[in-house]
Design an enzyme around this catalytic site. Structure first.
Site: not given
Ligand code: DGL
Length: 271
Positions: A13-14, A76, A154, A186, A188
């Protein structure tokens, strides 16, 4: 894989968002070795250009590949939507993206109107909107980019009033008439679920595709990993206090198994 064989699973993931997927994987497939990469130095991905997302994703996946993973979960959504279609051919290890599970999960609700909540890059890729309309052409599909949710998660503020205010602001810009499902597209965003629940009308079901992603991984691994004790190592490209905080909230403790990595550096150690 067969019963008793221990799989090595990569999760990418990012940033912290993929912990929402890792957490579910650990419960369903405890008898495996996990390597989690969070590209915390270069997140957010969702506001970057396609070329940058592809480069960053490739570097992160090459790093994970160096651990001899049996498969890599590209948790991600942004990387799955933008980079994965361009990378799949170049990797020896199976890459499991999250768009298919997300689409299946939302479609199975049989809804008339779906609100896709995601990063700007994911929404602009149009992949969710196209896939959901292809399955039911007369359904209303609305994509809503919510990039600030990523920073809020985050920072460890997902359950705070900040999350609610920002969600209200995003939703005030769209007409959600006829919408009865909101897809968290997403990684997050499941962290913001309680805040979103307070802001969205009760008729709207909030769908977290995490369970569907885990079901796909389980089916790929067969009987492997159903019992046992997991070993988890997290690799972050920058120190992130929010990472430990979010991990702790989920009952994950990475003390001693958390390392820093320069993802742009090559080659990585051989598998
Ligand atoms: N967590 C990532 C996703 O599922 C992206 C979050 C990001 O780095 O912008 O899209």
């Amino acid at each position: 894989m067969r019963l008793g064989e221990r799989a090595t699973i990569g999760v990418f993931d990012s940033g912290v968002g993929g912990l929402t997927v890792l957490h579910r994987l650990l419960r369903a497939i405890p008898g495996a070795d996990y390597h989690y990469v969070g590209d915390t130095a270069r997140a957010p991905y969702g506001s970057r250009s396609a070329g940058t997302i592809i480069n960053y994703t490739e570097e992160s996946l090459r790093y994970l590949e160096s651990f001899g993973c049996d498969l890599i979960v590209v948790a991600c959504n942004t990387a799955s939507a933008v980079a994965l279609p361009r990378l799949e051919v170049d990797f020896g290890v199976p890459l499991i993206g999250v768009i298919g599970p997300g689409v299946t999960c939302a479609h199975q609700r049989g809804s008339e109107g779906i609100l896709v909540l995601a990063t700007r890059a994911t929404i602009d890729s149009g992949v969710y909107q196209e896939s959901l309309r292809a399955l039911k052409p007369d359904r209303r599909v609305l994509g809503l980019a919510c990039p600030l949710f990523v920073g809020i998660a985050e920072e460890g503020w997902a359950a705070s009033s900040v999350a609610e205010v920002v969600a209200q602001r995003y939703l005030s810009g769209v007409d959600i008439t006829g919408i009865d499902v909101a897809l968290l597209a997403c990684t997050h965003f499941p962290l913001l679920l309680p805040s979103l629940r307070r802001v969205l009308p009760p008729r709207v079901e909030i769908v977290d595709p995490g369970g569907q992603i885990v079901a796909l991984v389980s089916s790929r691994l067969g009987q492997s990993g159903r019992v046992g004790t997991p070993k988890v190592h997290a690799h972050l490209s920058d120190s992130s206090p929010g990472f430990r905080q979010v991990a702790r909230l989920m009952g994950l403790d990475f003390s001693g198994e958390l390392s820093s990595v320069d993802l742009a550096q090559r080659p990585f150690r051989p598998a």
